[in-house]
Design an enzyme around this catalytic site. Sequence first.
Site, PDB file in Angstrom:
ATOM      1  N   ALA A 333       0.839  -1.202   0.000  1.00  8.97           N
ATOM      2  CA  ALA A 333       0.000   0.000   0.000  1.00  8.97           C
ATOM      3  C   ALA A 333       0.874   1.252   0.000  1.00  8.97           C
ATOM      4  O   ALA A 333       1.947   1.272   0.616  1.00  8.97           O
ATOM      5  CB  ALA A 333      -0.911   0.007   1.224  1.00  8.97           C
ATOM      6  N   PHE A 334       0.427   2.279  -0.704  1.00  5.26           N
ATOM      7  CA  PHE A 334       0.970   3.638  -0.599  1.00  5.26           C
ATOM      8  C   PHE A 334      -0.154   4.467   0.023  1.00  5.26           C
ATOM      9  O   PHE A 334      -1.067   4.909  -0.678  1.00  5.26           O
ATOM     10  CB  PHE A 334       1.355   4.196  -1.966  1.00  5.26           C
ATOM     11  CG  PHE A 334       2.627   3.634  -2.526  1.00  5.26           C
ATOM     12  CD1 PHE A 334       3.795   4.382  -2.520  1.00  5.26           C
ATOM     13  CD2 PHE A 334       2.671   2.352  -3.047  1.00  5.26           C
ATOM     14  CE1 PHE A 334       4.976   3.862  -3.042  1.00  5.26           C
ATOM     15  CE2 PHE A 334       3.839   1.822  -3.569  1.00  5.26           C
ATOM     16  CZ  PHE A 334       5.004   2.579  -3.566  1.00  5.26           C
ATOM     17  N   ASP A 335      -0.078   4.642   1.333  1.00  4.32           N
ATOM     18  CA  ASP A 335      -1.256   5.132   2.034  1.00  4.32           C
ATOM     19  C   ASP A 335      -1.550   6.607   1.781  1.00  4.32           C
ATOM     20  O   ASP A 335      -2.643   7.073   2.093  1.00  4.32           O
ATOM     21  CB  ASP A 335      -1.107   4.862   3.534  1.00  4.32           C
ATOM     22  CG  ASP A 335      -1.174   3.368   3.836  1.00  4.32           C
ATOM     23  OD1 ASP A 335      -2.044   2.705   3.250  1.00  4.32           O
ATOM     24  OD2 ASP A 335      -0.360   2.868   4.612  1.00  4.32           O
ATOM     25  N   ASN A 418      -7.692  -1.472   8.031  1.00  5.06           N
ATOM     26  CA  ASN A 418      -7.412  -2.047   9.343  1.00  5.06           C
ATOM     27  C   ASN A 418      -6.457  -1.213  10.190  1.00  5.06           C
ATOM     28  O   ASN A 418      -6.396  -1.386  11.401  1.00  5.06           O
ATOM     29  CB  ASN A 418      -6.800  -3.447   9.168  1.00  5.06           C
ATOM     30  CG  ASN A 418      -5.595  -3.421   8.230  1.00  5.06           C
ATOM     31  OD1 ASN A 418      -5.713  -3.061   7.056  1.00  5.06           O
ATOM     32  ND2 ASN A 418      -4.426  -3.804   8.719  1.00  5.06           N
ATOM     33  N   TYR A 419      -5.727  -0.287   9.570  1.00  6.04           N
ATOM     34  CA  TYR A 419      -4.615   0.363  10.261  1.00  6.04           C
ATOM     35  C   TYR A 419      -4.890   1.827  10.546  1.00  6.04           C
ATOM     36  O   TYR A 419      -5.599   2.501   9.791  1.00  6.04           O
ATOM     37  CB  TYR A 419      -3.348   0.251   9.415  1.00  6.04           C
ATOM     38  CG  TYR A 419      -2.177  -0.330  10.166  1.00  6.04           C
ATOM     39  CD1 TYR A 419      -2.043  -1.698  10.347  1.00  6.04           C
ATOM     40  CD2 TYR A 419      -1.210   0.495  10.734  1.00  6.04           C
ATOM     41  CE1 TYR A 419      -0.974  -2.244  11.049  1.00  6.04           C
ATOM     42  CE2 TYR A 419      -0.129  -0.033  11.425  1.00  6.04           C
ATOM     43  CZ  TYR A 419      -0.028  -1.402  11.584  1.00  6.04           C
ATOM     44  OH  TYR A 419       1.024  -1.932  12.283  1.00  6.04           O
ATOM     45  N   HIS A 469       5.913  -7.158   7.570  1.00  4.10           N
ATOM     46  CA  HIS A 469       5.805  -6.034   6.636  1.00  4.10           C
ATOM     47  C   HIS A 469       6.637  -4.869   7.150  1.00  4.10           C
ATOM     48  O   HIS A 469       7.179  -4.906   8.256  1.00  4.10           O
ATOM     49  CB  HIS A 469       4.336  -5.605   6.468  1.00  4.10           C
ATOM     50  CG  HIS A 469       3.669  -5.209   7.754  1.00  4.10           C
ATOM     51  ND1 HIS A 469       3.214  -6.130   8.675  1.00  4.10           N
ATOM     52  CD2 HIS A 469       3.387  -3.996   8.286  1.00  4.10           C
ATOM     53  CE1 HIS A 469       2.677  -5.518   9.707  1.00  4.10           C
ATOM     54  NE2 HIS A 469       2.776  -4.213   9.504  1.00  4.10           N
ATOM     55  N   HIS A 631       8.050  -4.317  10.797  1.00  2.00           N
ATOM     56  CA  HIS A 631       7.065  -4.829  11.749  1.00  2.00           C
ATOM     57  C   HIS A 631       6.888  -6.332  11.551  1.00  2.00           C
ATOM     58  O   HIS A 631       6.213  -6.775  10.620  1.00  2.00           O
ATOM     59  CB  HIS A 631       5.735  -4.097  11.553  1.00  2.00           C
ATOM     60  CG  HIS A 631       4.734  -4.406  12.620  1.00  2.00           C
ATOM     61  ND1 HIS A 631       3.454  -3.882  12.616  1.00  2.00           N
ATOM     62  CD2 HIS A 631       4.809  -5.174  13.735  1.00  2.00           C
ATOM     63  CE1 HIS A 631       2.803  -4.335  13.669  1.00  2.00           C
ATOM     64  NE2 HIS A 631       3.603  -5.118  14.362  1.00  2.00           N
TER      65      HIS A 631
END
Length: 692
Positions: A333-335, A418-419, A469, A631
């Site tokens: 992902a590129f948030d 989720n984050y 990740h 993480h």
Amino acid sequence: MVAAAATTTATPHPLSALTADEVRQARDVILKLHPSSVIDFRVIYLLEPPKADVVRFLDAEHAGTLTADTPRPPRLAQLNYDVIGGSTGDAAVPTQYHESVVDLGAGKRISNELIDTKYHASLGIFEFDKVVKCVEESPEFKEKLKSVTLPDGFELVVEPWPYGGPDDADGQTRLFQALCFGRDARSGNPDANFYAYPLPFIPIVDARTMTLLRIDQPATGSHDDALVGVTNEVGVLDHCRPAEYVPELLPGGVRKDLKPLTVLQPEGPSFAISDANLVEWQKWRFRVTFNPREGAVLHDVRYDGRSVMYRISMSDMTVPYADPRPPFHRKQAFDFGDGGLGNCVNNLTLGCDCLGVIKYFDGLLTKPDGSPEPTKNVVCLHEQDNGINWKHTNWRTGRAVVTRRRELVVQYILTLANYEYVFAFILDQAAGITLEARATGIVSVVNMDAGKTAPWGNIVNPGTIAQNHQHIFCLRLDPAVDGHANTLVQEESLPAAVDPATNPNGNFYHVKTTTITESAGLDLDPFNNRVFKIQNKSKKNPVSGKPVGYKVAGPPTQLLLAAPGSIQSNRALFARHHLWVTKHKDDELYAGGRWTMMSRHEVGGVSDAAARKDKVDDEDIVLWSVFGLTHNPRVEDWPVMPVEMIQVHITPSDFFTGNPALDVPSNADIGSKLTDGGCCSAANGTNGTNGH
């Protein structure tokens, strides 16, 4: 078509976000250019004016010479939008994605770029809704779901995700993937944690035709099994277990022994807000805006009248996953770039996300019809205490002088599926600035066969493996240290050889400085205490004789682990160095490039900017500080992860002639008091000599 909006009567400050009226005005200009087309607007927000124009305006502002006749930089709106069916509205014609700029003062479009189909706009929430509907209504998916049995009382949950880095076989189609879960609906609580029940199905949706292309079924075995293939039982969730986090569903309830801890400011805050977004606190002065790509941005940051930073923002972040099983090899992902950050920002809650006396700033998002959508409380401003600022005790007299470290915090929070990420710009009374990033929320999990483990993650709950990740962030700094002609200097502390003349006892070490002369990617080295300083060579500190400067101390964290040349690496080249320095270029803001959604390569990002090899010695430079978290999940991260914090510190280095916080009052806190007995009482050794 919506009627054209009236032009606002008062011209906003150049460093202020678009007003709702300006958004409508910009939209109407575009609608008139496409009279027969259906248009879906993605974002409309301020395109900051050319820096040279803004600097001239700011110089006049700070000199007190602004008048009604002072030239104002143009008010520009950038609009990203889809034209459905081309100019004729023909559904058979592919959707065209445009990025345009409208000059609001002139009331006309001044630039337009029809984006090549190999690049993709950031996602829109309206697309997510369509993806979920497509999956849930698909006969193919309904049939696939019959291959497993959900427990009684469970229902399907479909969570759309960006597709990640596409394989060559995917072509240029705009794709989304959907992660699937079961949710135990028997409690009747809509917040029951469905992440505890992952299903091994990933439907792939063509976002342009809203059709289901296929259903990927990742393997659920261990490292002893093949990376592909079906091994799960029909009762795929039978070995999973509940993992609730909302207070009312916790089996043992919440703790009962906590007493209130309240932040009181009886005389109000020490900051002041004027002109909508101008913040003044202690000796700091800056403006704050919010935009849907970067979140909160600080502009024209000054301390005691002296320029420190022109602009500070979070530029980008990428989250690559390390599970080698297809399709997880492209899970990344590129948030900021993918997620359309503004669509994910939290509406902050008084007394929860920030404490004390709070000032909230609102933001403007864009509805698909181009109308502005106000979003409340997206940025909070508050003061906090962070322990001791400085202290010294005269042991001869017993007198201690101590000041508290009070900080001003500009904070915003994102929820990306989720984050959660919490970003805070923290300014202190000693003229330092800290960027703090906190990661929390629920780790991304996938289904795992009963009793199995794997090296690409950790079992955090029966039937669920949390994949290893990284979270790699990039902070963009546009410095203006006593002016805009700055230089980056690398400083290292190195051992010196024993020498009878210069180092006879071997205790001397020397400090080596290296001027960075051209744009480049650089790395930290904690063993050499490598740090970087932004200096203004034309201004010398009268005490030390060194150039005035600010030190940038990012943490020397692990960089991107994906192999060079891999899809994860190619689309996140910014994550391969700790610090980049480039020469300023207007609207060059995003470390990961303009288009990260489904990217195969980083295009227009900091790697391309550095490759120009521009001269950066005594120039208008930009720094990009890269830092991250590797993480490898723990069981303690489940079901909601305690925050992990990481910080970048920007502190003065020979900028002042002494401690800039020396004049902070050393008053005792009138709200502090002793407990009724116990270890902290006066009878148990409290020292009464530490007066102020």
